[in-house]
Write a protein that holds these residues in place. Structure first.
Motif, PDB file in Angstrom:
ATOM      1  N   CYS A  60       0.856  -1.196   0.000  1.00 50.56           N
ATOM      2  CA  CYS A  60       0.000   0.000   0.000  1.00 50.56           C
ATOM      3  C   CYS A  60       0.883   1.233   0.000  1.00 50.56           C
ATOM      4  O   CYS A  60       1.742   1.397   0.878  1.00 50.56           O
ATOM      5  N   VAL A  61       0.678   2.104  -0.968  1.00 57.25           N
ATOM      6  CA  VAL A  61       1.457   3.329  -1.103  1.00 57.25           C
ATOM      7  C   VAL A  61       0.825   4.430  -0.258  1.00 57.25           C
ATOM      8  O   VAL A  61      -0.381   4.666  -0.333  1.00 57.25           O
ATOM      9  N   ASP A  62       1.644   5.072   0.570  1.00 55.25           N
ATOM     10  CA  ASP A  62       1.172   6.214   1.369  1.00 55.25           C
ATOM     11  C   ASP A  62      -0.078   5.850   2.173  1.00 55.25           C
ATOM     12  O   ASP A  62      -1.144   6.447   1.996  1.00 55.25           O
ATOM     13  N   PRO A  63       0.025   4.873   3.060  1.00 49.61           N
ATOM     14  CA  PRO A  63      -1.177   4.361   3.753  1.00 49.61           C
ATOM     15  C   PRO A  63      -1.945   5.418   4.538  1.00 49.61           C
ATOM     16  O   PRO A  63      -3.157   5.311   4.693  1.00 49.61           O
ATOM     17  N   GLY A  64      -1.255   6.433   5.029  1.00 50.28           N
ATOM     18  CA  GLY A  64      -1.928   7.483   5.786  1.00 50.28           C
ATOM     19  C   GLY A  64      -2.436   8.623   4.934  1.00 50.28           C
ATOM     20  O   GLY A  64      -2.943   9.618   5.472  1.00 50.28           O
ATOM     21  N   PHE A  65      -2.325   8.506   3.603  1.00 55.02           N
ATOM     22  CA  PHE A  65      -2.715   9.557   2.659  1.00 55.02           C
ATOM     23  C   PHE A  65      -2.133  10.899   3.093  1.00 55.02           C
ATOM     24  O   PHE A  65      -2.838  11.887   3.288  1.00 55.02           O
ATOM     25  N   LYS A  66      -0.816  10.937   3.200  1.00 50.39           N
ATOM     26  CA  LYS A  66      -0.135  12.150   3.637  1.00 50.39           C
ATOM     27  C   LYS A  66       0.302  13.028   2.465  1.00 50.39           C
ATOM     28  O   LYS A  66       0.632  14.196   2.670  1.00 50.39           O
ATOM     29  N   ILE A  67       0.363  12.447   1.274  1.00 49.11           N
ATOM     30  CA  ILE A  67       0.974  13.119   0.130  1.00 49.11           C
ATOM     31  C   ILE A  67      -0.064  13.409  -0.950  1.00 49.11           C
ATOM     32  O   ILE A  67      -0.869  12.533  -1.295  1.00 49.11           O
ATOM     33  N   LEU A  68      -0.040  14.627  -1.499  1.00 50.28           N
ATOM     34  CA  LEU A  68      -0.864  14.982  -2.640  1.00 50.28           C
ATOM     35  C   LEU A  68      -0.291  14.313  -3.878  1.00 50.28           C
ATOM     36  O   LEU A  68       0.859  14.554  -4.251  1.00 50.28           O
ATOM     37  N   LYS A  69      -1.089  13.463  -4.498  1.00 49.94           N
ATOM     38  CA  LYS A  69      -0.641  12.756  -5.692  1.00 49.94           C
ATOM     39  C   LYS A  69      -1.794  12.030  -6.329  1.00 49.94           C
ATOM     40  O   LYS A  69      -2.789  11.701  -5.660  1.00 49.94           O
ATOM     41  N   SER A  70      -1.676  11.776  -7.618  1.00 44.85           N
ATOM     42  CA  SER A  70      -2.584  10.877  -8.309  1.00 44.85           C
ATOM     43  C   SER A  70      -1.875   9.542  -8.428  1.00 44.85           C
ATOM     44  O   SER A  70      -0.720   9.477  -8.857  1.00 44.85           O
ATOM     45  N   LEU A  71      -2.557   8.492  -8.025  1.00 46.46           N
ATOM     46  CA  LEU A  71      -1.926   7.171  -7.944  1.00 46.46           C
ATOM     47  C   LEU A  71      -2.546   6.243  -8.969  1.00 46.46           C
ATOM     48  O   LEU A  71      -3.775   6.121  -9.052  1.00 46.46           O
ATOM     49  N   ASP A  72      -1.704   5.596  -9.750  1.00 48.98           N
ATOM     50  CA  ASP A  72      -2.157   4.581 -10.703  1.00 48.98           C
ATOM     51  C   ASP A  72      -1.627   3.235 -10.223  1.00 48.98           C
ATOM     52  O   ASP A  72      -0.536   2.816 -10.582  1.00 48.98           O
TER      53      ASP A  72
END
Length: 822
Positions: free
Chosen positions: A518-530
């Protein structure tokens, strides 16, 4: 370097704008106005005590279409600016006086409701100049007093504290005093047959101005006001900075709310009954809320600190006002409803921004390349800005972040600021360089786009993980991102790997077989994830304790679309958090197979949250199936169901093109609900059907005299019927309507139609409309029509082919599902 300006936001003639400078300071303003409610006019005397910064300074006041009756000094007026020329030297202080009369076309609005008239003002961005001469720039701040004369028994409110109420024959004079220096656009008046309710929140007087037609249901909207004020005071470390806070409800307001200092004006659309907020339980119902006014109340309250106490010095830096208000609104959600609700709100904000980014334009959050100030009040300033602040909070930690907010507010109290002032404070309190963060997220357009994949080698007993930055040219070329990865292994081990991504591509090896990553599990970073996740990994990740991991899993399963993915998404419909259930429902709607429809209908009775139910209903409409239509019909006519779920059912029913849909939707036009949402849903559903009878009904609701909330819906819905003569006639008239919301709906209809015959009407709006939002949207629609004309028939064929392919894809998935389940 496209990322420095963005894409499609600035038109070719746009030039950089800078804060206005003045050769004088305003010490104080005194305004005495009499409001003529019957004739929509105002007459007044405004006095400014001003101090010269240089000898011979000219006092320049903005004053548009005002009749100047007299000025205390030599002056020149050109219909837009009033130049007053005292004979004075640097440092001297004089009083300049202007007597005037105006019938404002904007900035001051008169609304008749029955035998009553209500008046309210809207100054932001630069509209107060239409009813009072003033230096109309946010970087100017001064205290003021306002005397308002109105007919008895009307009530007149304004900023600050009430000094006195005087009788003058058959009139009343209300005298208000704003003792703190504020920007001119925050000056506000409201007059009407108000009932005023008061209560105390500590030492602060809370007031609620309710029109006479509003009943006791107003309490559902405002019962959390004191709690929100106490929370913001505590979180920011700066107590509410004024003596009073009034919330003023008015008819036909052109925004949701406006944060005039101590005197917030709100639309009466925020007033609702218990069923609108708590359709399935008693009140209050924090865990099961449907419609709620709390976000609006929190947003406007947050502005009392960010926007009023400290103010963006010009519109380029509106992030100081709007990004913070949107972020603090989410923080109230965290305080009142918990961390998952907060994160889902931030996640939703990011998706809202992505909609504007993909369909309209990209721009840096901070940009001075614009023409109309209203243009920068968009999803970049509000939603994207809130996500950037969330990221900054995550980066610095909550304690340091809050210390930065407190320091910033105290240091720049009653001052105009820019985003660099904010950066320097955060660098000071964190003892960290933040220029890289500001450059990437405030001064550049776009956002990071990450593609993440991994492969496991049985031979090496190791997994190779690859992360690539794939954002386009309108985004920062290579972002520096502090990133966390949660790895859950098949053998039960768990680890969180921290890394800094500062290259286009990063690869590394994990020893052991991951069950999922899981990438960035805490949703700390602004990003679009594919996420390029294997099916089994996505299914396993649906059980993760972190909300954002489960949301990633839903996204990966949606792309897969297989029967196994449908089963997993159906299970996610029963997730403990309604946001995951909503996303799973939307994903199943996009899959659209018979099996997906069956899973949605099966889950509906056990889904408790009204917003998750809305998502299920919307998803069923997107499938366009008979079994879905029959189910939607039952929901639409269930009087115990949520207003908003029923409205969604009406819209969705129209999309199914069911043979009995028209009869069902005609019946729905009889149902009352909050904001007439069920009738509005029925109108939109009828428009989806496109029949002659449906057109007749929608045209009826687009006529003058129909309540705004229904009329604007009908006008926009007309676009679904195509560029027919009667449709174009109504849209043309609506483009010139006095009501802002009707004009906006007409522009939105023109956007959907892309009809060249509307070009002259839209170009007229660009030139003549007084509302900057209309001018901007009309310009965008004109550009899109011209591009569509260049593409011609090929463009239309492409749109038709895409729709056919979507339907064929749904049918193919159905066949595959049936074969695989034999």
């Amino acid at each position: 370097m496209k990322y420095l300006v963005g894409r499609d936001f600035a038109f070719p003639e746009y030039l950089p704008r800078h804060p206005r400078s003045y050769d004088f300071d305003v010490v104080k303003m005194s305004l005495d106005v009499e409001v003529d409610l019957e004739n929509g006019a105002v007459e007044g005397v405004v006095k400014y005590v001003v101090r010269a910064k240089k000898s011979g300074a000219v006092v320049v006041l903005d004053a548009v279409d005002i009749e100047v009756l007299g000025v205390s000094h030599d002056y020149f007026y050109d219909g837009a600016k009033l130049e007053i020329r005292p004979e004075w030297k640097s440092g001297e202080q004089v009083e300049v006086v202007v007597r005037y009369r105006a019938r404002p076309r904007v900035g001051m609005f008169f609304v008749r409701r029955g035998k009553e008239v209500y008046m309210w003002t809207q100054g932001e961005t630069e509209y107060n100049r239409y009813w009072v001469p003033l230096p109309d720039s946010p970087n100017v701040k001064f205290p003021w007093s306002v005397s308002i004369t109105v007919p008895k028994p009307y009530v007149a409110g304004s900023n600050g504290v009430l000094v006195e109420v005087k009788e003058r024959g058959d009139k009343l004079v209300y005298v208000w005093e704003m003792r703190h220096p504020m920007s001119p656009y925050l000056l506000a008046l409201a007059v009407g047959n108000f009932k005023v309710y008061k209560e105390k929140c500590g030492d602060v007087e809370l007031e609620y101005y309710l029109p006479s037609y509003v009943g006791e249901e107003w309490k559902f909207s405002f019962y959390n006001t004191c709690s929100i004020m106490q929370f913001l005071s505590q979180y920011l470390g700066v107590p509410y900075p004024y003596e009073r806070y009034a919330q003023v409800v008015v008819p036909e307001f052109i925004y949701g709310g406006m944060e005039n200092t101590t005197f917030t004006i709100l639309t009466d659309w925020t007033i609702h009954d218990k069923h609108a907020q708590c359709p399935y339980s008693g009140f209050p119902c924090l865990e099961l809320e449907d419609f709620s006014s709390h976000p609006l109340v929190a947003h406007e309250m947050a502005h009392m600190w960010f926007g009023d106490l400290v103010t963006a010095k010009d519109w380029a830096h509106i992030t100081i006002n709007e990004s913070f208000a949107t972020f603090l609104e989410a923080l109230w959600t965290e305080r009142s409803k918990g961390r998952d609700e907060y994160l889902y709100e931030i996640y939703t904000n990011f998706k809202i921004y992505l909609g504007e980014y993909s369909r309209r334009y990209s721009r840096p959050i901070v940009t001075n390349i614009y023409k109309i100030p209203d243009e920068v009040f968009d999803r970049h300033a509000y939603e994207k800005g809130s996500v950037v602040l969330h990221m900054l909070r995550s980066l610095l930690g909550d304690e340091v972040f809050r210390r930065g907010l407190k320091t910033f507010l105290e240091r720049y109290r009653y001052k105009a600021v820019d985003v660099e002032d904010l950066r320097k404070v955060f660098e000071e309190v964190s003892e960290r360089d933040l220029e890289w963060f500001w450059n990437q997220f405030f001064y550049s357009a776009g956002h990071p786009v990450l593609k993440v994949s991994w492969n496991y080698s049985m031979e090496d007993k190791a997994a190779r993980v690859q992360i690539r930055q794939t954002q386009g040219e309108d985004s920062f070329p290579v972002y520096t991102l502090p990133l966390e990865l949660k790895i859950v292994y098949e053998d039960g081990r768990r680890e969180v790997k921290s890394l800094v991504l500062n290259d286009k591509e990063l690869s590394f090896t994990l020893h052991g077989k991951p069950k999922y990553i899981c990438v960035d599990p805490g949703f700390k970073i602004l990003k679009s994830l594919d996420p390029q996740y294997p099916l089994e990994s996505a299914v396993a990740m649906l059980e993760d304790e972190d909300l954002y991991c489960r949301l990633q899993a839903v996204e990966a399963l949606k792309k897969n679309g297989s029967p196994k993915a449908v089963d997993a998404l159906a299970k996610a419909l029963r997730d403990n958090f309604w946001g995951v259930a909503s996303e799973a429902a939307k994903a199943l709607g996009e899959v659209g197979t018979a099996e997906a429809v069956a899973k949605l209908i099966e889950a509906y009775p056990v889904v408790a949250h009204p917003r998750a139910r809305r998502a299920i209903i919307e998803a069923l409409g997107n499938t366009r199936r008979r079994e879905a239509a029959e189910f939607l019909d039952r929901v639409l006519h269930d009087v115990g169901e949520s207003y908003y779920v029923r409205a969604e059912a009406a819209r969705a029913l129209g999309k199914t093109r069911w043979e009995f849909a028209e009869h069902s939707l005609r019946k729905a036009l009889e149902y009352s609900s909050h904001l007439e949402v069920i009738k509005r849903g029925a109108l939109e559903g009828l428009a989806e059907l496109g029949s002659e009878e449906a057109l007749r009904l929608v045209l009826k609701y687009a006529e003058e005299g129909v309540p705004t909330v229904l009329r604007m819906t009908a006008v926009q819905a007309l676009a679904k019927f195509g560029p027919r003569r009667e449709v174009l006639e109504v849209i043309r008239r609506a483009l010139r309507d006095e009501n802002f919301r009707v004009r906006y709906a007409a522009v939105a209809a023109a956007l959907e139609l892309l009809e060249p015959r509307l070009l002259p009407d839209l170009e007229e709006r660009i030139e003549r409309d007084l509302d900057g939002r209309i001018r901007r949207m009309a310009r965008e629609v004109v550009e899109k029509i011209r591009k569509a004309m260049e593409r011609g028939a090929e463009y239309q064929r492409l749109r038709e082919e895409v729709e056919k392919l979507r339907e064929e894809y749904r049918k193919l998935l159905d066949r595959v599902a049936r074969l695989e389940r034999v």
